[in-house]
Design a protein around this motif. Structure first.
Motif, PDB file in Angstrom:
ATOM      1  N   PHE A  19       0.834  -1.203   0.000  1.00  0.00           N
ATOM      2  CA  PHE A  19       0.000   0.000   0.000  1.00  0.00           C
ATOM      3  C   PHE A  19       0.871   1.255   0.000  1.00  0.00           C
ATOM      4  CE2 PHE A  19      -2.122   3.512   2.083  1.00  0.00           C
ATOM      5  CZ  PHE A  19      -3.387   3.508   1.519  1.00  0.00           C
ATOM      6  N   TYR A  20       1.815   1.334   0.931  1.00  0.00           N
ATOM      7  CA  TYR A  20       2.639   2.532   1.043  1.00  0.00           C
ATOM      8  C   TYR A  20       3.539   2.730  -0.178  1.00  0.00           C
ATOM      9  CZ  TYR A  20       0.841   3.724   5.568  1.00  0.00           C
ATOM     10  OH  TYR A  20      -0.003   4.123   6.581  1.00  0.00           O
ATOM     11  N   HIS A  21       3.901   1.641  -0.805  1.00  0.00           N
ATOM     12  CA  HIS A  21       4.689   1.754  -2.039  1.00  0.00           C
ATOM     13  C   HIS A  21       3.805   2.218  -3.198  1.00  0.00           C
ATOM     14  CE1 HIS A  21       6.421   0.325  -5.836  1.00  0.00           C
ATOM     15  NE2 HIS A  21       7.538   0.774  -5.303  1.00  0.00           N
ATOM     16  N   ASP A  22       2.697   1.535  -3.408  1.00  0.00           N
ATOM     17  CA  ASP A  22       1.844   1.820  -4.564  1.00  0.00           C
ATOM     18  C   ASP A  22       1.145   3.167  -4.480  1.00  0.00           C
ATOM     19  OD1 ASP A  22       2.599  -0.679  -5.430  1.00  0.00           O
ATOM     20  OD2 ASP A  22       0.640  -1.622  -5.106  1.00  0.00           O
ATOM     21  N   VAL A  23       0.698   3.549  -3.310  1.00  0.00           N
ATOM     22  CA  VAL A  23      -0.085   4.780  -3.158  1.00  0.00           C
ATOM     23  C   VAL A  23       0.806   5.999  -2.945  1.00  0.00           C
ATOM     24  CG1 VAL A  23      -1.875   5.943  -1.804  1.00  0.00           C
ATOM     25  CG2 VAL A  23      -2.072   3.493  -2.280  1.00  0.00           C
ATOM     26  N   LEU A  24       1.823   5.868  -2.097  1.00  0.00           N
ATOM     27  CA  LEU A  24       2.628   7.022  -1.707  1.00  0.00           C
ATOM     28  C   LEU A  24       4.061   6.985  -2.219  1.00  0.00           C
ATOM     29  CD1 LEU A  24       1.177   7.187   1.869  1.00  0.00           C
ATOM     30  CD2 LEU A  24       0.733   8.823   0.038  1.00  0.00           C
ATOM     31  N   GLY A  25       4.427   5.912  -2.894  1.00  0.00           N
ATOM     32  CA  GLY A  25       5.762   5.825  -3.482  1.00  0.00           C
ATOM     33  C   GLY A  25       6.879   5.592  -2.478  1.00  0.00           C
ATOM     34  N   LEU A  26       6.547   5.066  -1.301  1.00  0.00           N
ATOM     35  CA  LEU A  26       7.568   4.813  -0.284  1.00  0.00           C
ATOM     36  C   LEU A  26       8.213   3.452  -0.521  1.00  0.00           C
ATOM     37  CD1 LEU A  26       5.746   6.086   2.930  1.00  0.00           C
ATOM     38  CD2 LEU A  26       7.093   7.375   1.271  1.00  0.00           C
ATOM     39  N   ASP A  27       9.508   3.389  -0.322  1.00  0.00           N
ATOM     40  CA  ASP A  27      10.252   2.153  -0.512  1.00  0.00           C
ATOM     41  C   ASP A  27      10.786   1.638   0.813  1.00  0.00           C
ATOM     42  OD1 ASP A  27      10.035   2.062  -3.373  1.00  0.00           O
ATOM     43  OD2 ASP A  27      11.529   3.664  -3.466  1.00  0.00           O
ATOM     44  N   VAL A  28      10.977   0.338   0.890  1.00  0.00           N
ATOM     45  CA  VAL A  28      11.571  -0.283   2.067  1.00  0.00           C
ATOM     46  C   VAL A  28      13.061   0.022   2.058  1.00  0.00           C
ATOM     47  CG1 VAL A  28      12.104  -2.486   3.196  1.00  0.00           C
ATOM     48  CG2 VAL A  28       9.851  -2.125   2.135  1.00  0.00           C
ATOM     49  N   PHE A  72       1.674  14.063   4.214  1.00  0.00           N
ATOM     50  CA  PHE A  72       2.563  14.116   3.060  1.00  0.00           C
ATOM     51  C   PHE A  72       2.216  15.353   2.246  1.00  0.00           C
ATOM     52  CE2 PHE A  72       2.113   9.752   4.274  1.00  0.00           C
ATOM     53  CZ  PHE A  72       3.373   9.207   4.107  1.00  0.00           C
ATOM     54  N   GLU A  73       3.164  15.830   1.455  1.00  0.00           N
ATOM     55  CA  GLU A  73       2.901  16.937   0.535  1.00  0.00           C
ATOM     56  C   GLU A  73       3.198  16.490  -0.885  1.00  0.00           C
ATOM     57  OE1 GLU A  73       4.951  20.534   1.686  1.00  0.00           O
ATOM     58  OE2 GLU A  73       3.390  20.974   3.155  1.00  0.00           O
ATOM     59  N   GLU A  74       2.454  17.061  -1.797  1.00  0.00           N
ATOM     60  CA  GLU A  74       2.553  16.726  -3.219  1.00  0.00           C
ATOM     61  C   GLU A  74       2.542  18.021  -4.018  1.00  0.00           C
ATOM     62  OE1 GLU A  74       2.974  15.169  -6.650  1.00  0.00           O
ATOM     63  OE2 GLU A  74       2.836  13.740  -4.989  1.00  0.00           O
ATOM     64  N   CYS A  75       3.445  18.128  -4.989  1.00  0.00           N
ATOM     65  CA  CYS A  75       3.487  19.317  -5.848  1.00  0.00           C
ATOM     66  C   CYS A  75       2.412  19.275  -6.928  1.00  0.00           C
ATOM     67  CB  CYS A  75       4.864  19.462  -6.486  1.00  0.00           C
ATOM     68  SG  CYS A  75       6.113  19.954  -5.289  1.00  0.00           S
ATOM     69  N   ASP A  76       2.092  18.087  -7.427  1.00  0.00           N
ATOM     70  CA  ASP A  76       1.097  17.950  -8.494  1.00  0.00           C
ATOM     71  C   ASP A  76      -0.136  17.238  -7.941  1.00  0.00           C
ATOM     72  OD1 ASP A  76      -0.401  17.525 -10.773  1.00  0.00           O
ATOM     73  OD2 ASP A  76       1.309  16.864 -11.990  1.00  0.00           O
ATOM     74  N   VAL A 105      -6.235  19.523  -0.169  1.00  0.00           N
ATOM     75  CA  VAL A 105      -5.862  18.335   0.597  1.00  0.00           C
ATOM     76  C   VAL A 105      -6.883  17.220   0.380  1.00  0.00           C
ATOM     77  CG1 VAL A 105      -4.711  19.699   2.401  1.00  0.00           C
ATOM     78  CG2 VAL A 105      -7.090  19.017   2.703  1.00  0.00           C
ATOM     79  N   VAL A 106      -6.394  16.011   0.569  1.00  0.00           N
ATOM     80  CA  VAL A 106      -7.255  14.831   0.563  1.00  0.00           C
ATOM     81  C   VAL A 106      -6.810  13.958   1.725  1.00  0.00           C
ATOM     82  CG1 VAL A 106      -5.769  13.574  -1.084  1.00  0.00           C
ATOM     83  CG2 VAL A 106      -8.185  12.938  -0.852  1.00  0.00           C
ATOM     84  N   ASP A 112      -5.259  -0.316   7.666  1.00  0.00           N
ATOM     85  CA  ASP A 112      -5.530  -0.434   9.099  1.00  0.00           C
ATOM     86  C   ASP A 112      -6.243   0.785   9.670  1.00  0.00           C
ATOM     87  OD1 ASP A 112      -4.292  -3.049   9.747  1.00  0.00           O
ATOM     88  OD2 ASP A 112      -2.526  -2.054   8.913  1.00  0.00           O
ATOM     89  N   LYS A 113      -6.752   1.617   8.796  1.00  0.00           N
ATOM     90  CA  LYS A 113      -7.518   2.809   9.183  1.00  0.00           C
ATOM     91  C   LYS A 113      -6.661   3.902   9.792  1.00  0.00           C
ATOM     92  CE  LYS A 113     -11.779   1.440   8.212  1.00  0.00           C
ATOM     93  NZ  LYS A 113     -12.547   1.999   7.149  1.00  0.00           N
ATOM     94  N   HIS A 114      -5.339   3.900   9.515  1.00  0.00           N
ATOM     95  CA  HIS A 114      -4.521   5.053   9.871  1.00  0.00           C
ATOM     96  C   HIS A 114      -4.872   6.150   8.875  1.00  0.00           C
ATOM     97  CE1 HIS A 114      -1.904   1.671  11.307  1.00  0.00           C
ATOM     98  NE2 HIS A 114      -1.970   2.417  12.405  1.00  0.00           N
ATOM     99  N   VAL A 115      -5.054   7.368   9.356  1.00  0.00           N
ATOM    100  CA  VAL A 115      -5.414   8.480   8.485  1.00  0.00           C
ATOM    101  C   VAL A 115      -4.163   9.006   7.788  1.00  0.00           C
ATOM    102  CG1 VAL A 115      -6.381  10.820   8.378  1.00  0.00           C
ATOM    103  CG2 VAL A 115      -7.379   9.122   9.937  1.00  0.00           C
ATOM    104  N   ILE A 116      -4.270   9.187   6.487  1.00  0.00           N
ATOM    105  CA  ILE A 116      -3.195   9.757   5.688  1.00  0.00           C
ATOM    106  C   ILE A 116      -3.727  11.026   5.045  1.00  0.00           C
ATOM    107  CG2 ILE A 116      -1.699   9.433   3.683  1.00  0.00           C
ATOM    108  CD1 ILE A 116      -1.958   6.385   4.261  1.00  0.00           C
ATOM    109  N   GLU A 117      -2.988  12.110   5.210  1.00  0.00           N
ATOM    110  CA  GLU A 117      -3.330  13.357   4.526  1.00  0.00           C
ATOM    111  C   GLU A 117      -2.258  13.634   3.487  1.00  0.00           C
ATOM    112  OE1 GLU A 117      -3.623  18.214   5.108  1.00  0.00           O
ATOM    113  OE2 GLU A 117      -3.569  16.953   6.896  1.00  0.00           O
ATOM    114  N   VAL A 118      -2.696  13.983   2.299  1.00  0.00           N
ATOM    115  CA  VAL A 118      -1.784  14.475   1.276  1.00  0.00           C
ATOM    116  C   VAL A 118      -2.244  15.885   0.954  1.00  0.00           C
ATOM    117  CG1 VAL A 118      -0.863  14.185  -1.056  1.00  0.00           C
ATOM    118  CG2 VAL A 118      -1.330  12.164   0.368  1.00  0.00           C
TER     119      VAL A 118
END
Length: 155
Positions: A19-28, A72-76, A105-106, A112-118
């Protein structure tokens, strides 16, 4: 003292890593089995080992309590919203909206129902207003910030 990261307990480590990789681009960047460190300063911990670490094996861990969020912040923002809209598994806290100061913002949940704001990067907000035809002074008024702040965002 030095702040290192935020650790969140998850029910399914593999699913959460994906999830964190596909949605937010985070890598292990480090994988210790029951604990994984991701880029961006986030660590994922399996729920069972988390309970052991806090010495609360019988604790009722409450997911989805809306008491915190990962920001998180996003430029686009348009491209990011298009991306998550195409994913059929995103559950929203709320859809994209614009704060009074202009930042879009979204918020949504991970598995696991942790809230993520971008949120839209503030420099991108300033640029969007300037490109829409507002002057530096009008942008400052629109965002309710000093003119020097707007100028610093443009540098």
């Amino acid at each position: 003292m030095k702040y290192i990261s935020t650790l969140i307990a998850v029910k399914d480590l593999e699913k959460s890593k994906q999830f964190y990789h596909d949605v937010l681009g985070l890598d292990v960047i480090a994988d210790f089995g029951a604990n994984v460190t991701l880029t961006g300063g986030i660590a994922l911990q399996t729920l069972d080992t988390w309970k052991d670490f806090i010495h609360k094996a019988d604790a009722d861990i409450v997911f989805g309590n809306h008491a915190a969020e990962l920001y998180f912040e996003e430029c686009d923002m348009d491209a990011f919203v298009d991306k998550i809209t195409a994913l059929n598994f995103i559950e929203y806290v709320h859809p994209l909206f614009e704060h009074t100061w202009g930042q879009r913002v979204v918020r949504f949940y991970d598995y696991d129902k942790h809230v993520i704001e971008v949120g839209e990067n503030i420099n991108a907000v300033v640029k969007r207003f300037i490109e829409s035809g507002l002057s530096v002074e009008e942008t400052a008024v629109r965002m309710d910030v000093p003119v020097d702040y707007i100028q610093s965002c443009l540098e």
